[in-house]
Design an enzyme around this catalytic site. Structure first.
Site, PDB file in Angstrom:
ATOM      1  CE  LYS A  85      -3.904  -2.373   2.202  1.00  0.00           C
ATOM      2  NZ  LYS A  85      -4.705  -2.644   3.397  1.00  0.00           N
TER       3      LYS A  85
ATOM      4  CD  GLN B 187      -3.549  -4.123   6.561  1.00  0.00           C
ATOM      5  OE1 GLN B 187      -3.733  -3.116   5.890  1.00  0.00           O
ATOM      6  NE2 GLN B 187      -3.914  -5.314   6.148  1.00  0.00           N
TER       7      GLN B 187
ATOM      8  CG  ASP C 286      -9.636   0.155   5.202  1.00  0.00           C
ATOM      9  OD1 ASP C 286      -9.396  -0.433   4.129  1.00  0.00           O
ATOM     10  OD2 ASP C 286      -8.854   0.173   6.165  1.00  0.00           O
TER      11      ASP C 286
HETATM   12  N1  GUN Z   1      -7.054  -6.536   6.425  1.00  0.00           N
HETATM   13  C1  GUN Z   1      -7.439  -7.322   5.393  1.00  0.00           C
HETATM   14  N2  GUN Z   1      -8.001  -6.576   4.418  1.00  0.00           N
HETATM   15  C2  GUN Z   1      -7.974  -5.300   4.856  1.00  0.00           C
HETATM   16  C3  GUN Z   1      -8.409  -4.071   4.279  1.00  0.00           C
HETATM   17  O1  GUN Z   1      -8.963  -3.995   3.168  1.00  0.00           O
HETATM   18  N3  GUN Z   1      -8.188  -2.969   5.053  1.00  0.00           N
HETATM   19  C4  GUN Z   1      -7.600  -3.021   6.275  1.00  0.00           C
HETATM   20  N4  GUN Z   1      -7.443  -1.885   6.951  1.00  0.00           N
HETATM   21  N5  GUN Z   1      -7.208  -4.141   6.831  1.00  0.00           N
HETATM   22  C5  GUN Z   1      -7.382  -5.280   6.115  1.00  0.00           C
END
Ligand code: GUN
Length: 286
Positions: free
Chosen positions: A54, A98, A121
């Site tokens: 990311k 995350q 998100d």
């Molecule tokens: N953990 C697994 N997928 C995601 C996501 O799309 N966003 C976040 N913040 N954590 C995750």
């Protein structure tokens, strides 16, 4: 029948280029680039990989990313105080925490604390609610990424019977809303679902988000179905495998996503799109 591949890597690259052009348009018009705070708590190896991707892709498209790497034993209040600080920071357009968080923490309380306008998100209850009501707002990255991938391939969804395996807040539930908004007839399956196989056999569109390698057998797939595999499972051999038996399903499906190179890259590229959207909404540049 041999399915056509839904190439998430190529579609993600196209989306990245679109976002890059959107960022350049902002800065070219004298605006500031979007800025994303990426918060990682602890040392979950899978999370570390995703967060690295990311952050590096933000850089590639001109989004400024701010790393907040915190120890696994951090207190809930400390993380909440960081979220408050990021909510108040004028330059921060997006906040990503995350998941999963360490077991002693309350993830929902953290999500609830994020300013919905900065919730790239799309996990905040306000944004989930907006999606459920088919109102504009940030949409969760994996389901939105799947929709972009299907649109990109020219797949018509209205009227199709869609089956989702998995009821998580991150994938299953928002995916169901996305497909409903696209006028599918949606069934959400989970661990208590009776005769899952029969439901999968009836699916024109199948989204598998189970987290078990090869869980969906190839001969369950309806001829010509669209198969979207959200699973990313690490096998003992070190190889990655999806939730669907790819080789078997490919003989029957019309379209299928590979793992890796299907949904995964779309999730990351969609985060970039959500961050640009958040910046454009908070701080428009004309
Ligand atoms: N953990 C697994 N997928 C995601 C996501 O799309 N966003 C976040 N913040 N954590 C995750």
């Amino acid at each position: 029948m041999t399915a056509e591949i839904l190439d998430g890597k190529a579609a993600a690259l196209r989306l990245q280029q679109t976002v890059g052009a959107g960022v350049a348009r902002r800065t070219g018009a004298g605006g500031r680039p979007p800025e994303l705070a990426v918060v990682l708590v602890g040392e979950n190896p899978a999370s570390q990989v995703y967060v690295r991707k990311k952050r590096s892709q933000c850089e590639e498209v001109g989004i400024v990313s701010h790393a907040h790497d915190l120890p696994a034993d951090i207190e809930q209040e400390t993380l909440l105080a960081l979220v408050d600080e990021l909510n108040a920071a004028a330059n921060i357009d997006g906040i990503l925490v995350q998941l999963p968080l360490p077991p002693h923490m309350d993830a929902q309380q953290v999500i609830d604390r994020i300013d919905p306008a900065k919730d790239v998100d799309g996990f905040h209850p306000v944004n989930m609610g907006r999606l459920a009501l088919k109102l504009p707002g940030p949409r969760s990255c994996t389901p939105r990424g799947v929709m972009t991938l299907l649109e990109d391939a020219g797949i018509v969804l209205a009227g199709k019977d869609a089956v989702i395996i998995g009821q998580s807040n991150i994938v299953g539930r928002p995916m169901a809303m996305e497909l409903l908004n696209a006028r599918c007839t949606v069934t959400i399956c989970h661990s208590r679902t009776r005769d899952l196989e029969a439901k999968v056999r009836g699916a024109d569109v199948l989204v598998a988000a189970v987290g078990r390698p090869g869980f969906v057998q190839g001969d369950w797939i309806k001829e010509g179905a669209v198969v979207v595999d959200v699973g990313i499972n690490r096998l003992e051999s070190g190889k990655l495998a999806g939730d669907v038996d790819f080789d078997g399903a490919r003989q029957r499906a019309g379209w299928i996503t590979p793992v890796p190179g299907g949904v995964g890259p779309m999730t990351v590229a969609t985060l970039l799109a959500n961050t640009l959207d958040a910046a454009d909404a908070r701080d428009p540049v004309y």
